[in-house]
Write a protein that holds these residues in place. Structure first.
Motif, PDB file in Angstrom:
ATOM      1  N   ALA A   1      26.417  37.001  58.107  1.00 33.96           N
ATOM      2  CA  ALA A   1      26.845  35.836  58.889  1.00 33.96           C
ATOM      3  C   ALA A   1      28.196  36.174  59.521  1.00 33.96           C
ATOM      4  N   PHE A   2      28.608  35.328  60.461  1.00 39.06           N
ATOM      5  CA  PHE A   2      29.910  35.527  61.108  1.00 39.06           C
ATOM      6  C   PHE A   2      31.040  35.302  60.113  1.00 39.06           C
ATOM      7  N   GLU A   3      32.034  36.204  60.140  1.00 40.67           N
ATOM      8  CA  GLU A   3      33.262  35.957  59.379  1.00 40.67           C
ATOM      9  C   GLU A   3      33.998  34.747  59.978  1.00 40.67           C
TER      10      GLU A   3
ATOM     11  N   PHE B   1      15.682  41.717  60.639  1.00 44.96           N
ATOM     12  CA  PHE B   1      16.541  40.952  61.541  1.00 44.96           C
ATOM     13  C   PHE B   1      15.650  39.954  62.259  1.00 44.96           C
ATOM     14  N   GLU B   2      16.229  39.075  63.068  1.00 45.67           N
ATOM     15  CA  GLU B   2      15.565  37.952  63.744  1.00 45.67           C
ATOM     16  C   GLU B   2      15.403  36.798  62.745  1.00 45.67           C
ATOM     17  N   SER B   3      16.127  35.739  63.032  1.00 45.22           N
ATOM     18  CA  SER B   3      16.138  34.612  62.094  1.00 45.22           C
ATOM     19  C   SER B   3      14.728  34.061  61.849  1.00 45.22           C
ATOM     20  N   GLY B   4      13.895  34.009  62.901  1.00 46.72           N
ATOM     21  CA  GLY B   4      12.549  33.474  62.719  1.00 46.72           C
ATOM     22  C   GLY B   4      11.716  34.344  61.782  1.00 46.72           C
ATOM     23  N   ALA B   5      11.844  35.659  61.953  1.00 46.74           N
ATOM     24  CA  ALA B   5      11.094  36.573  61.081  1.00 46.74           C
ATOM     25  C   ALA B   5      11.585  36.457  59.640  1.00 46.74           C
TER      26      ALA B   5
ATOM     27  N   LEU C   1      26.230  26.065  63.554  1.00 48.32           N
ATOM     28  CA  LEU C   1      25.229  26.261  64.606  1.00 48.32           C
ATOM     29  C   LEU C   1      24.713  27.692  64.680  1.00 48.32           C
ATOM     30  N   ALA C   2      25.372  28.620  64.004  1.00 52.99           N
ATOM     31  CA  ALA C   2      24.924  30.021  64.067  1.00 52.99           C
ATOM     32  C   ALA C   2      23.587  30.156  63.334  1.00 52.99           C
ATOM     33  N   ARG C   3      22.864  31.207  63.680  1.00 52.72           N
ATOM     34  CA  ARG C   3      21.473  31.291  63.230  1.00 52.72           C
ATOM     35  C   ARG C   3      21.320  31.690  61.761  1.00 52.72           C
ATOM     36  N   ASP C   4      22.408  32.052  61.098  1.00 54.41           N
ATOM     37  CA  ASP C   4      22.287  32.280  59.646  1.00 54.41           C
ATOM     38  C   ASP C   4      21.963  30.979  58.925  1.00 54.41           C
ATOM     39  N   VAL C   5      22.307  29.832  59.553  1.00 56.26           N
ATOM     40  CA  VAL C   5      22.112  28.541  58.867  1.00 56.26           C
ATOM     41  C   VAL C   5      20.636  28.276  58.596  1.00 56.26           C
ATOM     42  N   ARG C   6      19.761  28.696  59.530  1.00 56.24           N
ATOM     43  CA  ARG C   6      18.330  28.446  59.299  1.00 56.24           C
ATOM     44  C   ARG C   6      17.836  29.268  58.109  1.00 56.24           C
ATOM     45  N   VAL C   7      18.413  30.451  57.939  1.00 57.79           N
ATOM     46  CA  VAL C   7      18.018  31.292  56.804  1.00 57.79           C
ATOM     47  C   VAL C   7      18.577  30.697  55.506  1.00 57.79           C
TER      48      VAL C   7
ATOM     49  N   SER D   1      32.978  40.754  60.848  1.00 64.50           N
ATOM     50  CA  SER D   1      33.795  40.500  62.036  1.00 64.50           C
ATOM     51  C   SER D   1      32.979  40.948  63.251  1.00 64.50           C
ATOM     52  N   PHE D   2      33.433  40.558  64.452  1.00 66.42           N
ATOM     53  CA  PHE D   2      32.700  40.979  65.655  1.00 66.42           C
ATOM     54  C   PHE D   2      32.724  42.491  65.806  1.00 66.42           C
ATOM     55  N   SER D   3      33.821  43.140  65.416  1.00 72.51           N
ATOM     56  CA  SER D   3      33.838  44.600  65.562  1.00 72.51           C
ATOM     57  C   SER D   3      32.884  45.248  64.555  1.00 72.51           C
ATOM     58  N   GLU D   4      32.833  44.720  63.341  1.00 78.93           N
ATOM     59  CA  GLU D   4      31.882  45.280  62.348  1.00 78.93           C
ATOM     60  C   GLU D   4      30.429  45.127  62.812  1.00 78.93           C
ATOM     61  N   MET D   5      30.149  44.054  63.558  1.00 76.70           N
ATOM     62  CA  MET D   5      28.765  43.832  64.003  1.00 76.70           C
ATOM     63  C   MET D   5      28.299  44.917  64.963  1.00 76.70           C
ATOM     64  N   ASN D   6      29.267  45.586  65.587  1.00 73.95           N
ATOM     65  CA  ASN D   6      28.887  46.632  66.553  1.00 73.95           C
ATOM     66  C   ASN D   6      29.151  48.034  66.049  1.00 73.95           C
TER      67      ASN D   6
ATOM     68  N   PHE E   1      20.544  45.044  67.793  1.00 75.75           N
ATOM     69  CA  PHE E   1      21.287  44.360  68.851  1.00 75.75           C
ATOM     70  C   PHE E   1      22.674  43.917  68.379  1.00 75.75           C
ATOM     71  N   GLY E   2      23.053  44.317  67.184  1.00 73.13           N
ATOM     72  CA  GLY E   2      24.399  44.022  66.688  1.00 73.13           C
ATOM     73  C   GLY E   2      24.658  42.539  66.482  1.00 73.13           C
ATOM     74  N   GLN E   3      23.632  41.820  66.024  1.00 76.05           N
ATOM     75  CA  GLN E   3      23.790  40.370  65.833  1.00 76.05           C
ATOM     76  C   GLN E   3      23.631  39.988  64.361  1.00 76.05           C
ATOM     77  N   ILE E   4      23.878  38.725  64.087  1.00 72.98           N
ATOM     78  CA  ILE E   4      23.563  38.135  62.778  1.00 72.98           C
ATOM     79  C   ILE E   4      22.486  37.089  63.032  1.00 72.98           C
ATOM     80  N   PRO E   5      21.653  36.724  62.066  1.00 72.85           N
ATOM     81  CA  PRO E   5      21.666  37.193  60.681  1.00 72.85           C
ATOM     82  C   PRO E   5      20.779  38.429  60.489  1.00 72.85           C
ATOM     83  N   THR E   6      21.028  39.127  59.380  1.00 70.19           N
ATOM     84  CA  THR E   6      20.101  40.136  58.879  1.00 70.19           C
ATOM     85  C   THR E   6      19.750  39.753  57.443  1.00 70.19           C
TER      86      THR E   6
HETATM   87  N1  LIG Z   1      16.895  35.998  68.296  1.00 71.09           N
HETATM   88  C1  LIG Z   1      17.945  36.304  67.347  1.00 71.09           C
HETATM   89  C2  LIG Z   1      19.271  35.887  67.976  1.00 71.09           C
HETATM   90  C3  LIG Z   1      20.444  36.285  67.089  1.00 71.09           C
HETATM   91  C4  LIG Z   1      21.752  35.822  67.702  1.00 71.09           C
HETATM   92  O1  LIG Z   1      21.867  35.528  68.905  1.00 71.09           O
HETATM   93  N2  LIG Z   1      22.778  35.766  66.831  1.00 71.09           N
HETATM   94  C5  LIG Z   1      24.058  35.340  67.293  1.00 71.09           C
HETATM   95  C6  LIG Z   1      24.669  34.382  66.299  1.00 71.09           C
HETATM   96  S1  LIG Z   1      23.739  32.867  66.240  1.00 71.09           S
HETATM   97  C7  LIG Z   1      24.970  36.546  67.395  1.00 71.09           C
HETATM   98  O2  LIG Z   1      24.948  37.407  66.546  1.00 71.09           O
HETATM   99  N3  LIG Z   1      25.790  36.575  68.444  1.00 71.09           N
HETATM  100  C8  LIG Z   1      26.738  37.606  68.652  1.00 71.09           C
HETATM  101  C9  LIG Z   1      26.253  38.621  69.633  1.00 71.09           C
HETATM  102  O3  LIG Z   1      25.152  38.472  70.193  1.00 71.09           O
HETATM  103  O4  LIG Z   1      27.021  39.551  69.886  1.00 71.09           O
HETATM  104  C10 LIG Z   1      17.715  35.565  66.015  1.00 71.09           C
HETATM  105  O5  LIG Z   1      17.070  34.511  66.045  1.00 71.09           O
HETATM  106  O6  LIG Z   1      18.141  36.048  64.964  1.00 71.09           O
END
Ligand SMILES: N[C@@H](CCC(=O)N[C@@H](CS)C(=O)NCC(=O)O)C(=O)O
Length: 176
Positions: free
Chosen positions: A7-9, A70-74, A18-24, A41-46, A56-61
């Protein structure tokens, strides 16, 4: 084994959830599965360790043993398939609940997300005032269709499921 999610720090929504870790997190809570959270942190994500998990360097995993997703729905679907409480037992009802999961993420979330991104990133553009009502119309059309289907029912298909869970997290973005 206790799964770990990321999740985001520092969430850009400053704690609105509102971030997508909440659904998980909600899925875990719903089924009573303990979990751990690694904040990034944002730098750690990349950086390479996270990019190994998420292309794609996003959360959640999600990590559990040698499984990484990865992918919150999956991730929510994986949790729902592993535990009772988020998908019906009946095969047809289960397929319909999964359909609503896709509907939330593929059909309802895109116009809501487009509007949210425009409001965050495009306010200073000369065309913003002209574009916003177009985006809002698209959201209203989808909400109207969803509302017509839902009617007075509590849930999208007979009983609470992962479809409702995802739909709620998608709709919550409209309250920000
Ligand atoms: N389709 C992906 C989207 C993931 C996504 O957009 N995560 C956002 C947080 S809610 C994120 O990491 N944003 C930062 C970025 O894209 O650099 C999912 O459902 O997990």
């Amino acid at each position: 084994m206790i799964p770990t999610i990321t999740a985001f720090e520092r969430s850009p929504d400053r704690g609105q959830g509102l971030a997508r870790d909440v659904r998980v997190r909600w899925a875990f809570e719903e089924v009573g599965q303990p979990y751990e959270v690694r904040l990034l942190s944002f730098s750690e994500m990349n950086e390479p360790p996270h990019l190994e998990l998420h292309p794609f360097g996003q959360i959640p995993t999600y990590e559990e043993g040698d499984l990484a997703l990865f992918e919150s729905g999956a991730i929510v679907l994986h949790i729902a398939q592993r535990h009772a409480g988020l998908l019906p037992d009946d095969a047809n009802a289960r397929a319909r609940a999964i359909t609503w999961m896709f509907a939330a993420l593929d059909t309802v979330e895109p116009p809501i997300w487009e509007r949210a991104i425009a409001m965050i990133l495009e306010r200073d553009k000369t065309w913003y005032e002209e574009r916003l009502p177009i985006l809002e119309d698209r959201v209203c059309v989808r909400l109207g269709e969803l509302s017509s289907r839902l009617g007075d029912a509590d849930w999208l298909d007979a009983a609470f499921s992962a479809g409702d869970l995802l739909m709620v997290t998608v709709l919550r973005r409209l309250s920000s």
